[in-house]
Design an enzyme around this catalytic site. Structure first.
Site, short mmCIF file in Angstrom:
data_model
loop_
_atom_site.label_atom_id
_atom_site.label_comp_id
_atom_site.label_asym_id
_atom_site.label_seq_id
_atom_site.Cartn_x
_atom_site.Cartn_y
_atom_site.Cartn_z
N LYS A 1 52.33 -41.16 -21.51
CA LYS A 1 53.74 -40.82 -21.36
C LYS A 1 54.45 -41.04 -22.71
CE LYS A 1 53.47 -40.47 -16.76
NZ LYS A 1 52.23 -41.14 -16.39
N GLU B 1 44.64 -38.15 -8.23
CA GLU B 1 45.50 -39.25 -7.80
C GLU B 1 46.51 -38.75 -6.77
OE1 GLU B 1 49.21 -40.09 -9.87
OE2 GLU B 1 48.14 -39.56 -11.71
#
Length: 760
Positions: free
Chosen positions: A198, A61
């Site tokens: 996360k 990414e």
């Protein structure tokens, strides 16, 4: 009315309302299989080459570059990640949108531009943003997990390494704030390597969501020990992992299994952060709780939550979180490369068949010498050697009694015949086969040597007799019945076979239908490589062995060419129908784009009238059209009525000088069908039909592998087949002596090579 609407109801093809254009190369002019949207997506030359050769590739990414770290830390990390992937034996493919073009594979200069631009000048690009930023805004952006997965999938990249994924946010019951990453994992078949979600997300609901959309959440750890889901900065958590693996090879097998079963969802591999940068999850919990409370008080929602929370974490950990972030990203890149290398070996079944004979997985230390790479082979035939007994009746055949016949014995077998014919054309030809340790096997090896062919690809096998084929022909020379014992070929040793193929370095591989389905799939399954593959069906029963449920569509198909007769074509078609290959959505789209319409039907009807074959009522045309997306080049042998050539080629393929004149579809897509009928040569006499079809294919491959002249190769192959008709031999030796004579015909060279890539 179109051809497709005239088919039986079960085979009718609905016309989708919208179809996406597919990509063409902007550099070489050659069409690349992974490029589908030329106006919106570009693939770097390095990634193109890697995909074409079957090398392992890892997608990366760019949101971490544009929104994750400040300059120059972001660019330095990106360089280190790419270097780590290369050192592990794979090719990195960083994705981003640059001025409205989605790029797969970025040069260092572009990464530097993105890094300097910063989050204020570029946006995060997820699924919803891709059509906007490429279609209207033409801006630049860093791709998120979801955005990168989409681009990776379009390119044919199976593995993507990142830091962490998004998930279900806390209080999502009210806010409906759920990361697009989760939905993408549920519908895009790309394996994502990360260090978990996360930690400020609702982990329990994130895992529940993944289960709902069918995504396995797998953690690297020790089997038999308690392994916990990692939380990005932390190796542990309070949630015990349900699925645990220990090695990258295991991960690759999971991805491979999902791929073979046709699952359209991805796989999540959670790779714990290195011990040296681990932050206790309880300490992190207190920091995150405070950050979430601040978000709520300040009214921070949506996309703004993540960057704000990460900044609070950075401040509270005094920068330790940034170092941890860098360490886990590099660690995941290494893990992703390892998985990609292992997957390349599994998926291709042919990383060892690469045109350059390179093996892209790290070689383990061993005392066994590697196969010596020999000079390149034009045509490598993998198939049968058999002792052929030809019984030609001299009177009208009567059943249940002895018939006066001429009985001849020769060295045959489809593989041997094709290889012999190709060898007689002057092509560098090798044969891989097996014979028993018996008198027939000894005789076969001597005959191979006598013809000037290399016998080193012939394996002597204990416990099996040399293959035999017995054909009974009527008084007109046409086969009435035949029997074959090919057990030795059907059970050929796969590891030995791989070694021999690597040594040969073939440009073309021809597979004989006498091979088992497992052997055929091992060689011709998986992703495209730089080797073209032809399939000789051999018989009606064995023709279906080429079909398996997970066959790839043009231009990613592994089989470049099939050469069936009418009955074998029907067998392949029926097997494909049974395996539901004509139910695939991508197949429907491709057929629709090709554009088989009433004009094409009428022209084929006229061609059939000239050829003396009703291509439509016999089903030949319908079957060939249906199979074209899986077998883009078909040479359908019609016996005394000649050969029907059906090719699926790029739309820019020049047909202006083709002889004989072709019938061509006029669809709106990037591909078109080019159909030609080649009239048969009239034989002066017919002694035996044995080996005629094999001779045709062998001479065609021998000529085409070197000259790339399609029409000329077919004409020469037909002339050679006529010579074999007049011989008791399975391949007439006069072919070699007369190759200059039957090679005089000058044919126009097509302007585009339909075999530039596998299946094209």
């Amino acid at each position: 009315m179109s051809l497709l609407l005239r088919l039986p109801r079960a085979l009718r093809i609905p016309r989708p309302q919208t179809l996406a254009p597919r990509l063409y190369s902007t550099t070489s002019g050659e069409r690349e299989p992974w490029r589908r949207f030329s106006k919106f997506i570009q693939v770097s030359e390095e990634v193109q080459q890697a995909l074409a050769e079957g090398k392992p590739v890892v997608a990366l990414e760019s949101a971490i570059i544009t929104h994750g770290l400040p300059y120059p830390d972001n660019v330095e990390l990106a360089a280190k990640v790419e270097q780590t992937i290369r050192e592990a034996g794979a090719i990195p493919a960083t994705t981003a949108v640059i001025h409205g073009i989605a790029r797969i594979g970025l040069e260092a200069s572009l990464i530097d531009v993105l890094g300097k631009a910063g989050s204020k000048n570029v946006q995060k690009v997820s699924r919803r943003d891709l059509p906007w930023i490429t279609g209207v805004d033409t801006a630049s952006g860093g791709t998120t997990v979801a955005g990168t997965m989409i681009l990776a999938h379009h390119a044919g990249i199976k593995v993507f390494a990142t830091g962490g994924i998004g998930g279900v946010h806390r209080a999502a019951a009210n806010s409906m704030d759920i990361s697009a990453d989760l939905a993408e994992l549920g519908r895009t078949p790309v394996a994502v390597v990360c260090s978990g979600a996360k930690p400020f997300l609702d982990i329990e609901r994130t895992m529940e969501y993944l289960e709902t959309v069918g995504v396995p959440a797998i953690t690297f750890g020790k089997k038999g020990e308690d392994t916990f889901i990692p939380l990005f900065y932390s190796r542990d958590s309070r949630w015990k992992a349900e699925m645990v693996i220990e090695t990258s090879a295991e991960a690759a097998r999971i991805v491979y299994a999902a791929q073979e079963m046709g699952l359209e969802s991805g796989q999540l591999f959670m790779n714990p952060i290195p011990n040296s940068h681990h932050i206790n999850h309880l300490a992190m919990k207190d920091i995150i709780t405070g950050a979430v409370t601040r978000c709520r008080k300040k009214g921070i929602t949506g996309k703004a939550i993540t960057p704000y929370t990460l900044e609070v974490i950075r401040e509270q950990t005094r920068g330790a979180s940034v170092l941890a972030n860098k360490a886990l990203v590099v660690n995941n890149a290494k893990r992703g490369a390892e998985i990609a290398v292992e997957l390349a070996a599994l998926t291709n079944g042919s990383t060892w068949i690469n045109a350059a004979s390179e093996v892209y997985r790290p070689k383990p230390a061993t005392d066994t010498p590697e196969p010596t790479v020999t000079s390149k082979t034009d045509v490598l035939v993998v198939g049968s050697i058999a002792i052929d007994l030809s019984c030609d009746a001299t009177t009208a055949v009567q059943l249940s009694t002895s018939n006066p016949s001429r009985i001849g014995e020769s060295l045959g077998g489809v593989g041997n015949n094709v290889a012999t014919a190709a060898h007689y054309t002057g092509a560098a030809t090798k044969l891989i086969s097996a014979v028993g340790k018996d008198l027939s096997g000894d005789w076969a090896l001597q005959r191979i040597k006598t013809k000037g062919m290399d016998p080193m690809g012939i394996k002597l096998v204990e416990g099996y007799s040399t293959a035999r084929y017995v054909a009974f022909n009527d008084s007109d020379g046409n086969m009435s019945v035949a029997s074959a014992d090919m057990a030795i070929i059907e059970n050929i040793d796969h590891e030995w076979l791989k070694e021999r193929i690597v040594k040969a370095r073939p440009a073309w591989i021809c597979l004989d239908g006498n091979l088992s389905s497992e052997t055929i799939k091992m060689i011709a399954g998986g992703e495209p490589t730089g080797v073209s593959i032809a399939f000789e069906p051999t018989s009606v029963e064995k023709a279906a062995r080429i079909i398996h449920p997970r066959m790839r569509l043009y231009p990613r198909t592994r089989i470049s060419l099939v050469s069936p007769n009418e009955l074998e074509l029907a067998s392949i078609f029926n097997a494909a129908k049974e395996k539901e290959l004509f139910e695939a959505e991508k197949w429907f789209k491709m057929i629709d784009e090709i554009g088989v319409d009433s004009m094409f039907n009428n022209e084929m009807e006229m061609l059939g009238h000239q050829a003396g074959v009703d291509f439509r009522s016999t089903g030949i045309l319908q079957q060939a059209v249906h199979l074209a997306p899986y077998f883009p080049n078909q040479l359908i042998k019609l016996g005394s009525r000649g050969v029907l050539s059906v090719r699926l080629v790029p739309s820019e393929f020049d047909i202006s000088e083709l002889v004989p004149k072709p019938v061509v579809t006029r669809g709106s897509g990037p591909d078109k069908l080019v159909v030609q009928h080649f009239a048969a040569e009239k034989p002066s006499s017919i002694v035996s039909v044995n080996g005629v079809g094999d001779t045709f294919l062998g001479v065609f491959l021998g000529h085409y592998s070197r000259k790339r002249e399609w029409e000329s190769a077919i004409n020469k192959a037909q002339r050679a087949a006529v010579l074999t008709l007049a011989s008791m031999e399975s391949v007439n030796p006069d072919i070699e002596a007369k190759k200059k004579k039957y090679g005089k015909l000058q044919e126009p060279v097509t302007s585009i090579n339909p075999f530039t890539r596998i299946g094209s």
